[in-house]
Structures are given as C-alpha cells and as structure tokens.
Design an enzyme around this catalytic site. Structure first.
Site, PDB file in Angstrom:
ATOM      1  N   HIS A 118       0.866  -1.173   0.000  1.00 10.24           N
ATOM      2  CA  HIS A 118       0.000   0.000   0.000  1.00 10.24           C
ATOM      3  C   HIS A 118       0.895   1.211   0.000  1.00 10.24           C
ATOM      4  CE1 HIS A 118      -3.676   2.319   0.805  1.00 10.24           C
ATOM      5  NE2 HIS A 118      -2.822   3.148   1.380  1.00 10.24           N
ATOM      6  N   CYS A 119       0.733   2.055  -1.004  1.00 16.21           N
ATOM      7  CA  CYS A 119       1.638   3.190  -1.149  1.00 16.21           C
ATOM      8  C   CYS A 119       0.932   4.464  -0.711  1.00 16.21           C
ATOM      9  CB  CYS A 119       2.084   3.296  -2.607  1.00 16.21           C
ATOM     10  SG  CYS A 119       3.318   4.551  -2.869  1.00 16.21           S
ATOM     11  N   PRO A 120       1.297   5.016   0.455  1.00 18.08           N
ATOM     12  CA  PRO A 120       0.636   6.242   0.903  1.00 18.08           C
ATOM     13  C   PRO A 120       0.995   7.438   0.019  1.00 18.08           C
ATOM     14  CG  PRO A 120       2.245   5.477   2.526  1.00 18.08           C
ATOM     15  CD  PRO A 120       2.307   4.537   1.383  1.00 18.08           C
TER      16      PRO A 120
END
Ligand code: ZN
Ligand code: ZN
Lengths: 344, 164
Positions: free
Chosen positions: A186-188
């Site tokens: 998950h790439c913020p």
C-alpha cells in the site's frame, strides 16, 4: 421441463426491476449504485468511475512536488529540443501517476452470502472427517486450504473480512480493508494500493520520475558548465544559483526514487512482488522448495508480461445497481446465517 | 454487470410446486423463485498452472442427475479456453499496452481492449449456453465476472435453498 419459463434479463435494469422492487415493499424511487454500499474503505469519485484509497492528500503532495521541481526547469531554454523532451517526460509521469492513483488496483470483491456459507460448510465437513477430538463439534472458522501450483505447495489463507480463501499472491490491505490481487504494497505516496492492475503504472511512474531527475540534473550541470566556459567558475556559480538549488533537489529525489526504481526493476525481472520479497516466499533459506511458479522463465518474458501484458478488468462492479432484495441479505454476517447449514 | 433478477414461472410445472408448498408460501408468490433463494453450486478456480484464469473441470456432486458430465466439462473447458485467449501474451496485447503508454493512457478511455472484447464474448457464450443447455435442465450459469472471476456459480432453479 422445456416449458419452464425463465425470464433472464441482465441487460435491462429498467421497468421490470422497478416494479419488482416496488412489489417487495422496498420501493425507493432512486436505485443505489453498488459503490455507494461498498463495504471497503476506498473512496470513489465521479459516480464510481474512479477508485482511490482513503488518504488522498498523499497524491496531492506528490503532484505538487513534481510540479515544483520540474516546472522551473521547463522555463530554461538552452536548446528547443530540451524543454520538449522534458515536457513529454512530464506528461508520461502525470499519466502514470493518475493511472496508479485512480484505478482499481485489483480489489477482489467479497464473497456473496451463499458462497461464504458454502465455504464454511465444506470446511466444517472437512473438520468432521479429520475428527478433531480437541474441540468436538465446536464451530471453527475456516483457516486455510492447500493448493499445488506448478508442483509447489501453497497455503491459501482464509480472509475473515472478505469471507473467502485469498487467491494466490493476494493479500488483505488493512488501510483499504480489501483483498487485492497480486498485492505489492500500500503506497501512501500515491494513496492507493499497488496490485495486479496498477503495478505497471506504478513501476513506470517511479522509473520515469528517476529518468526525469537524471535529465533535469544533467541539464543543470550543463548550464553551469556552459556558463563556466564563457566566464570563470566563481562567476558561473553565482549566476546559476537557481540551477544549483534545483540540482540539489533532483539529487535528493534521485537518491530515493532511483533506489526504488532499481529495486522494482529487479522484482519485475524476477516476476515477484514486494510483499513476497519481504515475506521471503522464494528465499531458499526459508523454504525447501523456493521456486517461483509465476515466473515465465527468463527476464525478458517476465518484463513483457508485467509491463505489457493484458490490462485486467476491474472486478468490483462499482457502477452496477444494487438489487434491493439482495443488499439487505449481503450485510448479514455468516454467523447469523450459520443456523441454516445442515449438520451432517 | 447490470442488475440481475430472475424468476422461474413454475405454474406450468407440477413438480416444481411441491417444495414451495412445503415452504408455506402464498399462491401469488408461488410463481416466482428469485435467483438468490436457489441452492447454488460453486465451481472453484484451478490454480495448478499458476494464477491464470481457469476453473476446475471436476464434476460437482450436487449436479448429479441434473446434467451429464460431458456437457458440463465441455462448457467449462470452452470457458477456460476463452479466458486463456483473453489473458495470453500476444503481439496484440503488447501493441495495445505500448500504444496506451505512448498516449499517457488516454487511449484506454476510447479503445476497448482485447480482454474486454473477450469478456463480452464470454458473456454471450454463457447466455447462449444458458438458453440452450442449462435452463431446459433447470440450471443457470452465472457469468464469473459477476463473482469476481473467483467462482463459477451454478444455480439450481428447481429447488429452494435449505431444502436439501
Ligand atoms: Zn480480505
Ligand atoms: Zn491499500
């Protein structure tokens, strides 16, 4: 049997359905779209056409950074081709970023109630066959199921939230509260999961950004060198203070993005995900049989498959209409419906 | 992809009425079994060749006596072949992806991909099979796309859930 009339009309959400809904006494005039009742934590825009994760501010920061670092450069005119190349790179980066952030990363829809019940029933049957004497008759939620993939055994763990066995390579993202196919991370920063559907855009975004950094840095150095030819070095540095600042920013970006790009290039060549790399799924020290069943054999085919393979369809039907008779049922937990399972 | 609703009109069929009478419903409701109240059979994905889309051709026990093994396997094999055609790496998909990249992915807005075309074909095939093979036998295939390509769902229209 031939004259049993079946009215099967998936293509028409029109009059037939409206009257049916009214007949059941749930007649609200406006049909709800499926994204409005979607159980995950994703955000939807444009009436469900666009999917993103709950924290959109990361994307805005990212966008701002790119514009701030790149736009001053575009104004520099050394040769007419240079801003054009910069502009093309900039458009490609924005295109990739928009794709990464705003498409469904490969979310797996949650199991329907009958499917969840069936999975549950099969698992209980299996438990009874094995005769787990330790907890006789007590209910146990399903845990995992074993499958063979190209001769290597994998465990498909059961997802309590989505009520299904996660397909191979899928993982549950706690931020978005969804299972995602070929989950990478998950790439913020781009504020979305990176999964099966948007990995290539993420990879290209990172790689193009690294290229852009190199390009801008190279141009800045060239500006200083050209100026130093005309005058002495001290004078050139004084005149091109802006170029130096920009060069330093680019160097900083390159240090972070370049490393990431190299790492992902390595993963693409091996057809692995970050998630699998961290877990060490293919680490021979951790597993006896550490072969990667998803690899196509050589790195060229792997690259082509990851970067140019078919674009998979989005599996969550965001724009479809909610069936008024079904949506109330779907919310019911399996625990409540479990009484319906026959015991033997 | 649209809202799905299905009713079985079983006034013509004496045999169909019996389980419904047991369920104690009114005469008006007897003519309709919504598809979400039918017992369902799930054909799971076959992962032996990796994550490529394929369903297992193992014949489910629940369908015994309702359809013969060959017909069922023929349908699943055909579906698998169509999915393979959609997912396989070919010059066409490479060109599509490169074109999309060159146009900064704007081409996806106006051009439908090979995969989407195949999904349309598969939907047509499922509908055709339903009409010619499955519905006369009291069964109904659900297009796997509607179940997240994870299971192939077969509804048994002639029975009521919980009655088995
Ligand atoms: Zn999950
Ligand atoms: Zn996520």
């Amino acid at each position: 049997m031939a004259n049993s009339k079946v009215n099967h009309s998936p293509q028409k959400p029109g009059a037939n359905n409206n009257t049916a809904a009214m007949g059941e006494g749930q007649g609200s005039n406006k049909l709800q779209r499926k994204w409005e009742v979607y159980p995950g934590r994703n955000k939807f825009f444009c009436n469900g056409r666009i999917v993103s994760s709950p924290d959109i501010q990361g994307f805005l920061c990212c966008m701002a950074l790119i514009i701030v670092t790149d736009c001053p450069y575009l104004a520099v005119k050394v040769h007419p081709v240079i801003p054009v190349v910069g502009g093309v790179l900039f458009i490609l980066i924005i295109g990739c970023l928009v794709q990464t952030t705003f498409i469904d990363p490969g979310i797996i829809p949650r199991a329907t109630l009958p499917e969840a019940l069936e999975t549950d029933r099969l698992y209980q049957l299996e438990c009874q066959n094995q005769e787990n004497a330790a907890n006789n008759g007590a209910y146990q939620p399903p845990r995992y199921k074993e499958v063979m993939i190209k001769g290597r055994q994998f465990k498909l763990s059961y997802c309590q939230t989505c009520q299904m066995y996660r397909p191979p390579r899928a993982s549950h993202c706690s931020r978005c509260n969804n299972c995602v196919e070929r989950f990478d991370h998950h790439c913020p920063m781009v504020s979305n999961c990176i999964g099966k559907r948007n990995y290539r855009y993420f990879y290209l975004f990172v790689t193009f950004t690294a290229l852009m950094c190199c390009y801008v840095l190279g141009c800045n150095v060239a500006v200083i060198v050209l100026r130093a030819k005309d005058t002495d070095i001290g004078e050139a540095f004084k005149k091109s203070a802006g170029s130096i600042i920009e060069g330093v920013i680019c160097l900083g970006c390159l240090a972070s993005v370049g490393g990431l790009s190299c790492y992902h290039s390595m993963l693409v060549c091996k057809e692995q995900t970050t998630n699998e790399d961290i877990k060490g799924t293919y680490n021979p020290r951790k597993f006896k049989d550490a072969s990667n069943p998803y690899s196509h054999g050589n790195f060229i085919t792997n690259c082509c498959a990851v970067l140019c393979g078919p674009r998979h369809p989005s599996l969550i039907d965001r724009r479809g209409f909610v069936d008024p008779s079904e949506d109330t049922q779907a919310i019911v937990d399996t625990a409540n419906a479990r009484g319906r399972i026959p015991e033997s | 992809m649209n809202k799905r609703r299905l009713f079985v009109n079983n006034n013509d069929n004496e045999r169909l009425n019996e389980p419904m009478k047991n369920a104690g419903q009114k005469m008006d409701d007897l003519s309709r079994i919504p598809v979400n109240q039918c017992p369902k059979v799930f054909v799971q994905r076959d992962y032996t060749n990796g994550t490529q889309l394929a369903f297992t051709t193992k014949f489910p026990q629940e369908l015994e006596g309702k359809i013969d093994v060959q017909t069922f396997q023929k349908t699943v094999t055909k579906l698998n072949a169509m999915y393979e055609e959609a997912e396989t790496l070919s010059g066409k998909t490479y060109c599509e992806s490169c074109l999309a990249c060159l146009t900064a992915y704007l081409s996806y807005i106006c051009i439908s991909t090979h995969y989407e075309q195949m999904l349309k074909k598969i939907r047509a095939y499922v509908n055709e099979q339903n009409q010619n093979v499955y519905q006369p036998r009291g069964l109904l295939l659900i297009d796997p796309v509607e179940r997240g390509l994870r299971v192939l769902e077969i509804c048994i229209l002639t029975e009521q859930a919980g009655g088995r």
